[in-house]
Design a protein around this motif. Structure first.
Motif, PDB file in Angstrom:
ATOM      1  N   ARG A  33      20.842  -9.397  42.737  1.00 35.09           N
ATOM      2  CA  ARG A  33      22.051  -8.579  42.575  1.00 35.09           C
ATOM      3  C   ARG A  33      23.296  -9.401  42.921  1.00 35.09           C
ATOM      4  NH1 ARG A  33      21.058  -3.442  45.367  1.00 35.09           N
ATOM      5  NH2 ARG A  33      20.065  -2.836  43.418  1.00 35.09           N
ATOM      6  N   GLU A  34      23.231 -10.160  44.013  1.00 36.26           N
ATOM      7  CA  GLU A  34      24.368 -10.993  44.413  1.00 36.26           C
ATOM      8  C   GLU A  34      24.672 -12.050  43.352  1.00 36.26           C
ATOM      9  OE1 GLU A  34      25.428 -14.264  47.864  1.00 36.26           O
ATOM     10  OE2 GLU A  34      24.108 -12.588  48.416  1.00 36.26           O
ATOM     11  N   ILE A  35      23.636 -12.712  42.854  1.00 34.66           N
ATOM     12  CA  ILE A  35      23.829 -13.726  41.813  1.00 34.66           C
ATOM     13  C   ILE A  35      24.382 -13.068  40.549  1.00 34.66           C
ATOM     14  CG2 ILE A  35      22.606 -15.300  40.243  1.00 34.66           C
ATOM     15  CD1 ILE A  35      20.747 -15.929  42.671  1.00 34.66           C
ATOM     16  N   SER A  36      23.835 -11.918  40.170  1.00 34.70           N
ATOM     17  CA  SER A  36      24.315 -11.218  38.971  1.00 34.70           C
ATOM     18  C   SER A  36      25.772 -10.804  39.116  1.00 34.70           C
ATOM     19  CB  SER A  36      23.446  -9.988  38.695  1.00 34.70           C
ATOM     20  OG  SER A  36      22.130 -10.371  38.393  1.00 34.70           O
ATOM     21  N   ASP A  37      26.156 -10.327  40.283  1.00 32.85           N
ATOM     22  CA  ASP A  37      27.548  -9.927  40.510  1.00 32.85           C
ATOM     23  C   ASP A  37      28.489 -11.129  40.440  1.00 32.85           C
ATOM     24  OD1 ASP A  37      26.785  -7.274  40.764  1.00 32.85           O
ATOM     25  OD2 ASP A  37      26.886  -7.260  42.960  1.00 32.85           O
ATOM     26  N   ASP A  38      28.094 -12.232  41.072  1.00 32.56           N
ATOM     27  CA  ASP A  38      28.912 -13.450  41.003  1.00 32.56           C
ATOM     28  C   ASP A  38      29.022 -13.931  39.555  1.00 32.56           C
ATOM     29  OD1 ASP A  38      29.276 -13.447  43.755  1.00 32.56           O
ATOM     30  OD2 ASP A  38      27.728 -14.962  44.134  1.00 32.56           O
ATOM     31  N   ALA A  39      27.901 -13.890  38.827  1.00 37.91           N
ATOM     32  CA  ALA A  39      27.900 -14.328  37.436  1.00 37.91           C
ATOM     33  C   ALA A  39      28.763 -13.417  36.567  1.00 37.91           C
ATOM     34  CB  ALA A  39      26.469 -14.385  36.907  1.00 37.91           C
ATOM     35  N   ALA A  40      28.701 -12.112  36.807  1.00 40.57           N
ATOM     36  CA  ALA A  40      29.510 -11.169  36.028  1.00 40.57           C
ATOM     37  C   ALA A  40      30.998 -11.457  36.207  1.00 40.57           C
ATOM     38  CB  ALA A  40      29.181  -9.728  36.424  1.00 40.57           C
ATOM     39  N   ALA A  41      31.386 -11.789  37.427  1.00 37.46           N
ATOM     40  CA  ALA A  41      32.797 -12.099  37.689  1.00 37.46           C
ATOM     41  C   ALA A  41      33.248 -13.328  36.907  1.00 37.46           C
ATOM     42  CB  ALA A  41      33.013 -12.311  39.197  1.00 37.46           C
ATOM     43  N   GLY A  43      31.862 -14.046  33.954  1.00 39.15           N
ATOM     44  CA  GLY A  43      31.535 -13.799  32.551  1.00 39.15           C
ATOM     45  C   GLY A  43      30.243 -14.448  32.102  1.00 39.15           C
ATOM     46  N   VAL A  44      29.306 -14.613  33.014  1.00 39.95           N
ATOM     47  CA  VAL A  44      28.043 -15.296  32.737  1.00 39.95           C
ATOM     48  C   VAL A  44      26.896 -14.290  32.784  1.00 39.95           C
ATOM     49  CG1 VAL A  44      26.426 -17.050  33.611  1.00 39.95           C
ATOM     50  CG2 VAL A  44      28.896 -17.474  33.680  1.00 39.95           C
ATOM     51  N   ARG A  45      25.970 -14.414  31.832  1.00 42.16           N
ATOM     52  CA  ARG A  45      24.762 -13.587  31.861  1.00 42.16           C
ATOM     53  C   ARG A  45      23.671 -14.323  32.633  1.00 42.16           C
ATOM     54  NH1 ARG A  45      22.805 -11.604  26.144  1.00 42.16           N
ATOM     55  NH2 ARG A  45      22.133 -13.750  26.131  1.00 42.16           N
ATOM     56  N   VAL A  46      22.753 -13.535  33.206  1.00 36.25           N
ATOM     57  CA  VAL A  46      21.638 -14.086  33.977  1.00 36.25           C
ATOM     58  C   VAL A  46      20.344 -13.535  33.383  1.00 36.25           C
ATOM     59  CG1 VAL A  46      20.545 -14.217  36.253  1.00 36.25           C
ATOM     60  CG2 VAL A  46      23.048 -14.154  36.085  1.00 36.25           C
ATOM     61  N   ALA A  47      19.394 -14.413  33.115  1.00 33.70           N
ATOM     62  CA  ALA A  47      18.088 -13.998  32.611  1.00 33.70           C
ATOM     63  C   ALA A  47      17.020 -14.386  33.625  1.00 33.70           C
ATOM     64  CB  ALA A  47      17.790 -14.653  31.269  1.00 33.70           C
ATOM     65  N   LEU A  48      16.203 -13.423  34.016  1.00 31.44           N
ATOM     66  CA  LEU A  48      15.081 -13.716  34.898  1.00 31.44           C
ATOM     67  C   LEU A  48      14.003 -14.451  34.104  1.00 31.44           C
ATOM     68  CD1 LEU A  48      14.877 -10.324  36.809  1.00 31.44           C
ATOM     69  CD2 LEU A  48      15.775 -12.501  37.662  1.00 31.44           C
ATOM     70  N   TYR A  49      13.534 -15.551  34.656  1.00 38.05           N
ATOM     71  CA  TYR A  49      12.538 -16.399  34.015  1.00 38.05           C
ATOM     72  C   TYR A  49      11.223 -16.269  34.765  1.00 38.05           C
ATOM     73  CZ  TYR A  49      10.339 -20.708  32.257  1.00 38.05           C
ATOM     74  OH  TYR A  49       9.493 -21.628  31.685  1.00 38.05           O
ATOM     75  N   PRO A  50      10.275 -15.550  34.195  1.00 41.27           N
ATOM     76  CA  PRO A  50       8.969 -15.420  34.851  1.00 41.27           C
ATOM     77  C   PRO A  50       8.200 -16.741  34.822  1.00 41.27           C
ATOM     78  CG  PRO A  50       9.299 -13.682  33.225  1.00 41.27           C
ATOM     79  CD  PRO A  50      10.370 -14.702  33.004  1.00 41.27           C
ATOM     80  N   HIS A  51       7.538 -17.039  35.931  1.00 40.46           N
ATOM     81  CA  HIS A  51       6.792 -18.299  36.043  1.00 40.46           C
ATOM     82  C   HIS A  51       5.554 -18.058  36.895  1.00 40.46           C
ATOM     83  CE1 HIS A  51       5.783 -22.391  37.172  1.00 40.46           C
ATOM     84  NE2 HIS A  51       6.657 -22.841  36.285  1.00 40.46           N
ATOM     85  N   LYS A  52       4.389 -18.455  36.384  1.00 43.85           N
ATOM     86  CA  LYS A  52       3.136 -18.263  37.114  1.00 43.85           C
ATOM     87  C   LYS A  52       3.247 -18.799  38.537  1.00 43.85           C
ATOM     88  CE  LYS A  52      -1.734 -19.227  37.202  1.00 43.85           C
ATOM     89  NZ  LYS A  52      -2.887 -19.838  36.607  1.00 43.85           N
ATOM     90  N   GLY A  53       2.797 -18.008  39.488  1.00 45.53           N
ATOM     91  CA  GLY A  53       2.804 -18.417  40.886  1.00 45.53           C
ATOM     92  C   GLY A  53       4.096 -18.107  41.622  1.00 45.53           C
ATOM     93  N   PHE A  54       5.128 -17.644  40.925  1.00 48.82           N
ATOM     94  CA  PHE A  54       6.391 -17.291  41.550  1.00 48.82           C
ATOM     95  C   PHE A  54       6.407 -15.797  41.860  1.00 48.82           C
ATOM     96  CE2 PHE A  54       9.236 -20.880  39.617  1.00 48.82           C
ATOM     97  CZ  PHE A  54       8.414 -21.832  40.174  1.00 48.82           C
ATOM     98  N   VAL A  69      17.866  -4.003  40.253  1.00 46.09           N
ATOM     99  CA  VAL A  69      19.167  -4.675  40.390  1.00 46.09           C
ATOM    100  C   VAL A  69      20.228  -3.900  39.622  1.00 46.09           C
ATOM    101  CG1 VAL A  69      20.449  -6.783  39.809  1.00 46.09           C
ATOM    102  CG2 VAL A  69      18.167  -6.933  40.860  1.00 46.09           C
ATOM    103  N   ASP A  70      19.887  -3.443  38.422  1.00 39.34           N
ATOM    104  CA  ASP A  70      20.753  -2.563  37.627  1.00 39.34           C
ATOM    105  C   ASP A  70      22.150  -3.145  37.390  1.00 39.34           C
ATOM    106  OD1 ASP A  70      21.352  -0.271  36.160  1.00 39.34           O
ATOM    107  OD2 ASP A  70      22.098   0.803  37.926  1.00 39.34           O
ATOM    108  N   ARG A  71      22.175  -4.304  36.737  1.00 34.40           N
ATOM    109  CA  ARG A  71      23.437  -4.941  36.376  1.00 34.40           C
ATOM    110  C   ARG A  71      23.428  -5.219  34.869  1.00 34.40           C
ATOM    111  NH1 ARG A  71      24.295  -3.230  40.792  1.00 34.40           N
ATOM    112  NH2 ARG A  71      25.387  -4.296  42.483  1.00 34.40           N
ATOM    113  N   PRO A  72      24.539  -4.924  34.162  1.00 34.71           N
ATOM    114  CA  PRO A  72      24.538  -5.098  32.701  1.00 34.71           C
ATOM    115  C   PRO A  72      24.425  -6.545  32.238  1.00 34.71           C
ATOM    116  CG  PRO A  72      26.715  -4.455  33.481  1.00 34.71           C
ATOM    117  CD  PRO A  72      25.788  -4.359  34.664  1.00 34.71           C
ATOM    118  N   ASN A  73      24.771  -7.499  33.064  1.00 36.35           N
ATOM    119  CA  ASN A  73      24.688  -8.910  32.675  1.00 36.35           C
ATOM    120  C   ASN A  73      23.342  -9.541  33.035  1.00 36.35           C
ATOM    121  OD1 ASN A  73      25.351  -8.880  35.504  1.00 36.35           O
ATOM    122  ND2 ASN A  73      25.985 -11.020  35.343  1.00 36.35           N
TER     123      ASN A  73
END
Length: 182
Positions: A33-41, A43-54, A69-73
């Protein structure tokens, strides 16, 4: 935070892995949520990248975190080899449908349905998994975003397996017709 601001006005999206172990989602949700909020400010989108073992190992995990998290970006990505590594070969249509409204990126490769990395990451056109069917599911779900090619640790000359992958991409994406067989 500084790196996020360096992405402002570049059109570049942030691909984010969520690693570590936790008894529940609370810490991951707080950080994403913190990263998404900083990115939104910025104008950057954030995509979660699934990775085995993470912590976020599959698209299902990414969706679970995304909804909290519920953020539009904030969106998700589907990485074919990591979904197959999780045993999701028979669930890919459902995964695509569930992810479609939030899907920012897709990564594909040739692959068998099960196995280790040498079976799950192969040149496009190799392996028993129906990549063309997976792409059809994406199209049916309305996905029009980028599709990347996963080439991690494919043995041999990169130029050779890239040539084969490009040819097979053209075949399965309908850019060229399948050559006639003698």
């Amino acid at each position: 935070k500084e790196a996020i601001w360096q992405l402002k006005d570049t059109g570049v999206d942030l691909w984010l892995t969520v690693q570590g172990k936790a008894p529940d989602d609370a810490a991951a949700v707080r950080v994403v949520r913190e990263i998404s909020d900083d990115a939104a400010a910025a104008g950057v989108r954030v995509a979660l990248y699934p990775h085995k073992g993470f912590f976020v190992a599959t698209a299902d995990d990414a969706l679970r975190i995304l909804h909290q998290v519920d953020r539009p970006n904030l969106g998700v990505s589907i990485n074919l080899c990591h979904e197959l590594a999780a045993g999701n070969a028979d669930r890919m249509d459902g995964i695509v449908k569930a992810c479609a409204p939030h899907l920012f990126f897709v990564s594909i490769n040739g692959a068998d349905r099960t196995g280790g990395w040498s079976e799950l990451i192969r040149p496009l056109g190799e392996g028993s998994f129906d990549v063309a069917g997976f792409l059809k599911s994406l199209g049916t779900a309305g996905y029009k975003g980028p599709v990347g090619l996963q080439c991690y640790q494919i043995p041999g000359a990169p130029e050779e397996h890239l040539k084969r992958s490009i040819l097979n991409w053209k075949l399965i994406s309908g850019v060229i017709a399948e050559p006639e067989k003698p």
